[in-house]
Design an enzyme around this catalytic site. Sequence first.
Site, PDB file in Angstrom:
ATOM      1  N   ILE A  24     155.262  47.554  65.948  1.00 27.25           N
ATOM      2  CA  ILE A  24     157.188  47.784  65.992  1.00 27.25           C
ATOM      3  C   ILE A  24     157.598  49.231  66.492  1.00 27.25           C
ATOM      4  CG2 ILE A  24     158.606  47.459  63.900  1.00 27.25           C
ATOM      5  CD1 ILE A  24     156.887  45.890  62.516  1.00 27.25           C
ATOM      6  N   ALA A  25     156.182  49.622  65.728  1.00 26.52           N
ATOM      7  CA  ALA A  25     156.695  51.572  65.983  1.00 26.52           C
ATOM      8  C   ALA A  25     155.813  51.958  66.877  1.00 26.52           C
ATOM      9  CB  ALA A  25     157.803  51.766  64.946  1.00 26.52           C
ATOM     10  N   GLY A  28     153.666  59.986  64.754  1.00 25.86           N
ATOM     11  CA  GLY A  28     152.590  61.063  64.996  1.00 25.86           C
ATOM     12  C   GLY A  28     152.095  60.663  63.947  1.00 25.86           C
ATOM     13  N   ALA A  30     150.860  57.215  62.412  1.00 24.46           N
ATOM     14  CA  ALA A  30     150.362  56.230  62.664  1.00 24.46           C
ATOM     15  C   ALA A  30     151.402  55.381  63.509  1.00 24.46           C
ATOM     16  CB  ALA A  30     150.849  55.798  61.010  1.00 24.46           C
ATOM     17  N   LYS A  47     150.523  49.731  58.364  1.00 24.55           N
ATOM     18  CA  LYS A  47     150.870  51.029  59.067  1.00 24.55           C
ATOM     19  C   LYS A  47     149.362  51.265  59.615  1.00 24.55           C
ATOM     20  CE  LYS A  47     153.972  53.570  57.818  1.00 24.55           C
ATOM     21  NZ  LYS A  47     154.183  54.481  59.256  1.00 24.55           N
ATOM     22  N   ASP A 141     158.563  63.948  53.151  1.00 27.10           N
ATOM     23  CA  ASP A 141     158.939  64.156  53.576  1.00 27.10           C
ATOM     24  C   ASP A 141     160.242  62.929  54.130  1.00 27.10           C
ATOM     25  OD1 ASP A 141     159.298  64.208  57.265  1.00 27.10           O
ATOM     26  OD2 ASP A 141     157.444  63.063  57.122  1.00 27.10           O
TER      27      ASP A 141
END
Length: 644
Positions: A24-25, A28, A30, A47, A141
């Site tokens: 999916i993505a 930086g 994972a 993840k 974050d």
Amino acid sequence: MDTTVADPLLGRLLDGRYRVESRIARGGMAAVYLALDVRLDRTVALKVMHPSLAEDPDFVRRFIGEAKSVASLSHPNVVHVFDQGTDAGNVYLSMEYVPGRTLRDVLRRRGRFPAREALEILIPVLAALGAAHQAGMVHRDVKPENVLLTDDGRVKVVDFGLARAIEAGNQTKTGVMIGTIAYMSPEQVTAGVADARSDVYAAGVLLFELLTGQQPYLGESPMSVAYRHVHDRVPAPSAIVPDTPQALDTLVLSATDRAPDRRPADATAMLVAAVEAHRGLPRDMAPQRPPTGATSPSILREPGVTPGGNAVPPANPTLVHSRTEMMTAPPATAGAPARRRGPRPTWFIVALAVLMIGAIAGTGWWFSEGRYTKVPDLLGLNIAIAKAEAKKQGFEVKIGTAEHDDKLAEDKVLRTDPEPGKEVLNDAVITLIPSSGPVKIAVPNVLNLSQGDAQAKISDAGLTPGSVSRVPSDTVQRGLVMRTNPQVGAKVREGSRVQLVLSAGLLMPDVSDMQCDQADAFLRQKGFNPTVVQQTDNAQPNTIIAQVPAARAEVTAGQAVQLTCSKGPDTGFHWPWEDPNNVQPGQTLVAIPDVRFKKVTDALGELRAAGFKVRVRRIAGTGAVVAENPLGQAPAGTRVTIWH
């Protein structure tokens, strides 16, 4: 070129449980994959941390601890964590899969938000952070990349505890900091410390970006941005968008105060202020003019072109930064937004305003004898927030039966009784009617049905039959339904499409090398009718050396199967570990742990801890060991095969 083709995780079965289907993505720290939990037959997001982190034992230890803490955090605005684990050097989290987009994606497509919509995104973010702060957790974050907007309009926050786990690793020694510079509080830059007030600072920067379409310090190097956070004041949003309401200016400036003690104490305190600001906005106020090319206020609508007039915010990966370099970077002014014109409010003016409001309220009470008040406008608020707000104003609150609504998300106030604005006695009862969202229907159980019967049952349930695909199976006959997407029992909107996965044929399981009694029991459990014949052979005794039908041949349920079992050689041959006189010098017989019926991950750990090599073969897809060979004793280093 599509780089996902070369991704070694695609198609793998992680930990014997998660079949990786697509990426999916990638960020930086994972990569995120769409996967199927074959044990529970549900879609999840995996993840998987980058190898440089997975090789760090300090990170892995902290990562596991943080995952357990986040898994205990149950809140509708937090992406749920189901599981964590490691497999062949891959450290992963199994999380709730949330179809939709990140807030960063939406900001890039449509630009800034009107004041009311900006608060309606921020309020659930603060609710999620507030729940974490109450549990003693800090996100560290907060940024648009970690805020997800679902297809049905819900807001969810992801990646709690990840930055803290990374900080614990060997890669982050003294003098470095973890986070995203654009949203990092001054104390994180200068001292590397973060608490609930650091999340509040990041939430203030997030609100600034929602209102203006850009970050406070844009187009500069990371070092100069960090310097600005430490030495400058985040400007009021009205310096960029002049018609920003004063209440939102105040909220941003309070949350981003350089001194942590002058910010709201935690996200819950900021949530109260945000709800108050939202309540003070006129419901019928004209929406702020969106940038050129932007579309309607709907946060999930796709515009046709990129909004003009806004600087597109840069990508914001979570990175490891050198604190020394950040602190010594010179201040940069190019690209910084203009300071707000005119005098700023002071604490004296704020205190005076509070006194004036109190005096006006007292006068109104005197002339009305304090008996009546207006029902507040709570429509569209989260039901818990609305209840707290009504109680704060002195009302008694009851929660009515939820009602379906196609537009309003679940657990938000659909209507109130009495209606907003009506004058009632001070201690009147307000009944809040929550929305239960659109009508949802459970996907019916169509497993092992034919395609036609399954499609008819789906239609009868008020859903729409979707696409049909076929894959081979070890357990289901040709043409029958193996699984659905969404899975059976999942609740989906009325009329939603349900995809069918049919069996392309029942395939003969491969039981070669399995112990004969284990193979016979396994096949009988699967509905076959096996017959075992013995044959002299140099293969290991009591091991299957042939089968008819052959492995992977298409068969029918209940079919007869002939298994050939090795009796061993006629010469009295023994395997080395069966005769102590044949054990090589330096070799010691070790008891082989019997791991049958245990989870594959547990079995792997137990066998490797005993000093054995392990070969894993998939035969049932259950996640538990169904057969093991050899059993008994063998020298350390012998390869043991397990089937699951």
